[in-house]
Design a protein around this motif. Structure first.
Motif, PDB file in Angstrom:
ATOM      1  N   ARG A  80       0.828  -1.216   0.000  1.00  0.00           N
ATOM      2  CA  ARG A  80       0.000   0.000   0.000  1.00  0.00           C
ATOM      3  C   ARG A  80       0.858   1.261   0.000  1.00  0.00           C
ATOM      4  NH1 ARG A  80      -3.423  -2.915   3.668  1.00  0.00           N
ATOM      5  NH2 ARG A  80      -2.512  -1.792   5.440  1.00  0.00           N
ATOM      6  N   ARG A  81       1.987   1.209   0.696  1.00  0.00           N
ATOM      7  CA  ARG A  81       2.869   2.373   0.732  1.00  0.00           C
ATOM      8  C   ARG A  81       3.494   2.632  -0.643  1.00  0.00           C
ATOM      9  NH1 ARG A  81       4.351   4.701   5.517  1.00  0.00           N
ATOM     10  NH2 ARG A  81       3.674   3.690   7.445  1.00  0.00           N
ATOM     11  N   ILE A  82       3.912   1.570  -1.320  1.00  0.00           N
ATOM     12  CA  ILE A  82       4.494   1.751  -2.651  1.00  0.00           C
ATOM     13  C   ILE A  82       3.406   2.116  -3.651  1.00  0.00           C
ATOM     14  CG2 ILE A  82       5.865   0.671  -4.476  1.00  0.00           C
ATOM     15  CD1 ILE A  82       7.105  -1.121  -2.330  1.00  0.00           C
ATOM     16  N   ASP A  83       2.222   1.536  -3.499  1.00  0.00           N
ATOM     17  CA  ASP A  83       1.086   1.928  -4.348  1.00  0.00           C
ATOM     18  C   ASP A  83       0.876   3.444  -4.296  1.00  0.00           C
ATOM     19  OD1 ASP A  83       0.661  -0.740  -4.858  1.00  0.00           O
ATOM     20  OD2 ASP A  83      -1.224  -0.887  -3.752  1.00  0.00           O
ATOM     21  N   ALA A  84       0.933   3.995  -3.098  1.00  0.00           N
ATOM     22  CA  ALA A  84       0.698   5.429  -2.941  1.00  0.00           C
ATOM     23  C   ALA A  84       1.763   6.246  -3.670  1.00  0.00           C
ATOM     24  CB  ALA A  84       0.667   5.792  -1.458  1.00  0.00           C
ATOM     25  N   GLU A  88       3.437   5.285  -6.382  1.00  0.00           N
ATOM     26  CA  GLU A  88       3.340   5.083  -7.828  1.00  0.00           C
ATOM     27  C   GLU A  88       1.968   5.432  -8.396  1.00  0.00           C
ATOM     28  OE1 GLU A  88       5.339   4.702 -10.076  1.00  0.00           O
ATOM     29  OE2 GLU A  88       7.109   3.568  -9.480  1.00  0.00           O
ATOM     30  N   GLY A  89       1.018   5.771  -7.548  1.00  0.00           N
ATOM     31  CA  GLY A  89      -0.328   6.024  -8.040  1.00  0.00           C
ATOM     32  C   GLY A  89      -1.001   4.758  -8.528  1.00  0.00           C
ATOM     33  N   ALA A  90      -0.783   3.672  -7.808  1.00  0.00           N
ATOM     34  CA  ALA A  90      -1.301   2.361  -8.199  1.00  0.00           C
ATOM     35  C   ALA A  90      -2.314   1.871  -7.175  1.00  0.00           C
ATOM     36  CB  ALA A  90      -0.156   1.351  -8.325  1.00  0.00           C
ATOM     37  N   THR A  91      -2.992   0.787  -7.537  1.00  0.00           N
ATOM     38  CA  THR A  91      -3.924   0.116  -6.631  1.00  0.00           C
ATOM     39  C   THR A  91      -3.676  -1.384  -6.712  1.00  0.00           C
ATOM     40  OG1 THR A  91      -5.616   1.808  -7.009  1.00  0.00           O
ATOM     41  CG2 THR A  91      -6.341  -0.270  -6.036  1.00  0.00           C
ATOM     42  N   GLY A  92      -3.522  -2.014  -5.569  1.00  0.00           N
ATOM     43  CA  GLY A  92      -3.419  -3.465  -5.549  1.00  0.00           C
ATOM     44  C   GLY A  92      -2.076  -4.027  -5.932  1.00  0.00           C
ATOM     45  N   GLY A  93      -1.009  -3.231  -5.830  1.00  0.00           N
ATOM     46  CA  GLY A  93       0.323  -3.745  -6.132  1.00  0.00           C
ATOM     47  C   GLY A  93       0.681  -4.924  -5.238  1.00  0.00           C
ATOM     48  N   ILE A  94       1.606  -5.762  -5.730  1.00  0.00           N
ATOM     49  CA  ILE A  94       1.967  -6.985  -5.028  1.00  0.00           C
ATOM     50  C   ILE A  94       3.459  -6.975  -4.738  1.00  0.00           C
ATOM     51  CG2 ILE A  94       1.903  -9.504  -5.100  1.00  0.00           C
ATOM     52  CD1 ILE A  94      -0.119  -9.114  -7.500  1.00  0.00           C
ATOM     53  N   VAL A 104      17.517  -6.054   2.673  1.00  0.00           N
ATOM     54  CA  VAL A 104      16.322  -6.808   2.276  1.00  0.00           C
ATOM     55  C   VAL A 104      16.424  -7.150   0.798  1.00  0.00           C
ATOM     56  CG1 VAL A 104      14.884  -5.592   3.956  1.00  0.00           C
ATOM     57  CG2 VAL A 104      14.909  -4.819   1.599  1.00  0.00           C
ATOM     58  N   THR A 105      15.717  -8.201   0.404  1.00  0.00           N
ATOM     59  CA  THR A 105      15.596  -8.575  -1.008  1.00  0.00           C
ATOM     60  C   THR A 105      14.110  -8.687  -1.318  1.00  0.00           C
ATOM     61  OG1 THR A 105      17.657  -9.828  -0.870  1.00  0.00           O
ATOM     62  CG2 THR A 105      16.253 -10.251  -2.774  1.00  0.00           C
ATOM     63  N   LEU A 106      13.577  -7.713  -2.094  1.00  0.00           N
ATOM     64  CA  LEU A 106      12.143  -7.658  -2.366  1.00  0.00           C
ATOM     65  C   LEU A 106      11.889  -7.027  -3.731  1.00  0.00           C
ATOM     66  CD1 LEU A 106      10.692  -6.287   1.021  1.00  0.00           C
ATOM     67  CD2 LEU A 106      10.477  -8.621   0.161  1.00  0.00           C
ATOM     68  N   GLY A 107      10.709  -7.282  -4.269  1.00  0.00           N
ATOM     69  CA  GLY A 107      10.241  -6.614  -5.475  1.00  0.00           C
ATOM     70  C   GLY A 107       8.805  -6.156  -5.297  1.00  0.00           C
ATOM     71  N   TRP A 108       8.301  -5.451  -6.289  1.00  0.00           N
ATOM     72  CA  TRP A 108       6.909  -4.969  -6.295  1.00  0.00           C
ATOM     73  C   TRP A 108       6.467  -4.862  -7.731  1.00  0.00           C
ATOM     74  CZ3 TRP A 108       4.849  -0.612  -8.624  1.00  0.00           C
ATOM     75  CH2 TRP A 108       3.569  -0.186  -8.231  1.00  0.00           C
ATOM     76  N   VAL A 109       5.224  -5.233  -8.007  1.00  0.00           N
ATOM     77  CA  VAL A 109       4.692  -5.127  -9.366  1.00  0.00           C
ATOM     78  C   VAL A 109       3.211  -4.788  -9.286  1.00  0.00           C
ATOM     79  CG1 VAL A 109       4.221  -7.620  -9.501  1.00  0.00           C
ATOM     80  CG2 VAL A 109       4.515  -6.283 -11.614  1.00  0.00           C
ATOM     81  N   ALA A 110       2.761  -3.944 -10.224  1.00  0.00           N
ATOM     82  CA  ALA A 110       1.354  -3.560 -10.276  1.00  0.00           C
ATOM     83  C   ALA A 110       0.942  -3.335 -11.720  1.00  0.00           C
ATOM     84  CB  ALA A 110       1.098  -2.286  -9.470  1.00  0.00           C
ATOM     85  N   ALA A 111      -0.290  -3.670 -12.028  1.00  0.00           N
ATOM     86  CA  ALA A 111      -0.864  -3.432 -13.349  1.00  0.00           C
ATOM     87  C   ALA A 111      -2.016  -2.457 -13.217  1.00  0.00           C
ATOM     88  CB  ALA A 111      -1.353  -4.740 -13.965  1.00  0.00           C
TER      89      ALA A 111
END
Length: 392
Positions: free
Chosen positions: A63-67, A69-75, A210-217
């Motif tokens: 949710r923090r990264i969504d905010a 990037e202007g995204a919703t529901g990123g994973i 940390v080792t992490l990624g994030w992706v959103a459509a």
């Protein structure tokens, strides 16, 4: 004495709530009844079932990264390459064609060259700084285009507007890896991207722990495809890593701005030093894509800069050894400055001729600027340059 249940459900009641997000490492979550579990899976209620399908720490971070990037529901995924894998394999099938920028992150390039073709997905690489070059590489079967806004390590700017227009006209998905630039510099969804991804490992988390990624459509149906692929293939993030990244993200804006100012200062200083033949930074007047950088990055330049020294590998060895206190490590986005030598790390798989074609020599270095005082970095880099001159 009456025996006790090993795993009693529930937490102690409290009228107050924690200020800091708790770490919640539980792999499984209990439901009251089969009907209650049905309601969760069918979306009539919200809750957790099994950590591979989602857990609280991942959702808080997402949710923090969504905010940003202007995204919703990123994973959130287990790594940046897990996010790349989800986008490429979760949205493509055998017989599709994928077009990528020719200076993608090294492992993304390997996936394009070796792994996708093995699975029946055809691939091509083209120059993303030239929309005409990208257009010439498109096919009837092109499903997806993958680019980075700023290339690694030569810091060239993709023709994002031109490529986005091509993709929209041909109904092709545009996937943008925003790791290098970050949403502080550009928000790719606003520029026409269909999917945006990050290696959260880098500047977003910012502490090399940390080792992490994030992706959103942008499209909910595509987002569901990504989610199903991530859950099925187990690209699951650690709750502890998510917790650390959330903590790091709190200072992201401050870290970005400080590192950017230092990168600009260091770039100016390097450009005036003997033995330095080239400095690449997006806001410099001599950058080949300066006008595009001004338009796309809204005046920002980021924390990454590259430079080239005379003397080849011997000088490069001397520089790296003498630049004490700056980690010689193929990473970026840490609070401390790191130095990378693409010819021996990210681009070692290319022939010398192929490296030369994209501007990478044995004297070429990439710098991820951290939070040090600019004068301290100048002293350190000055010692390195003096050693490099002595090795020629």
């Amino acid at each position: 004495m009456k025996p006790t249940i090993i795993r009693p459900q529930g937490l102690p009641d409290s009228v107050s709530s924690p200020v800091v997000t708790p770490i919640m490492p539980s792999v499984v979550y209990a439901s009251d009844t089969p009907d209650a579990l049905d309601a969760q899976y069918e979306g009539r209620t919200s809750g957790y079932t099994y950590a591979r399908e989602g857990h609280p720490n991942a959702d808080v971070l997402a949710r923090r990264i969504d905010a940003l990037e202007g995204a919703t529901g990123g994973i959130v995924t287990g790594s940046g390459m897990a996010a790349v894998t989800a986008a490429l394999l979760g949205l493509c099938k055998a017989g599709d064609h994928v077009l990528g920028g020719d200076q993608l992150y090294g492992r993304s390039l390997r996936m394009m060259r070796d792994d996708l073709p093995r699975l029946g997905i055809e691939t091509t690489l083209a120059d993303p700084t030239d929309a005409a070059s990208m257009e010439a590489a498109l096919r009837e079967t092109t499903r997806l285009v993958l680019i980075e806004v700023v290339s690694n390590p030569t810091l060239r700017l993709a023709d994002l507007d031109g490529i986005a227009a091509l993709c929209k006209a041909r109904d092709i998905l545009l996937v943008v890896d925003n790791t290098f630039t970050t949403p502080r510099a550009i928000k790719p969804f606003e520029q026409g991207a269909d999917v945006v991804l990050h290696s959260v490992t880098k500047l977003l988390a910012g502490h090399s722990d940390v080792t992490l990624g994030w992706v959103a459509a942008k499209d909910p149906d595509l987002q569901r495809q990504l989610y199903d692929f991530i859950v099925t293939t187990g690209l699951t993030p650690s709750p502890f890593d998510c917790w650390l990244a959330e903590r790091g993200l709190v200072s992201f804006d401050l870290r970005f701005d400080r590192a950017q100012r230092t990168a600009e200062t260091l770039g100016r200083w390097l450009a005036g030093q003997a033995g330095v033949t080239r400095v690449l930074y997006p806001t410099r007047d001599d950058h080949p894509d300066r006008a595009r950088a001004q338009a796309l990055l809204r005046g920002t330049g980021g924390n990454m800069l590259s430079f080239e020294i005379e003397g080849g590998r011997a000088a490069a060895n001397a520089f790296a050894a003498a630049a004490e206190g700056v980690a010689f490590a193929p990473t970026l986005g840490d609070v401390g400055t790191t130095l990378s030598h693409p010819a021996s790390s990210s681009h070692r798989g290319l022939t010398p001729e192929a490296r030369a074609a994209i501007g990478i020599s044995e004297g070429f270095f990439r710098v991820s600027v951290g939070l040090e005082d600019p004068e301290a970095l100048q002293d350190t880099f000055g010692a390195g340059l003096a050693a490099a001159r002595g090795a020629r």
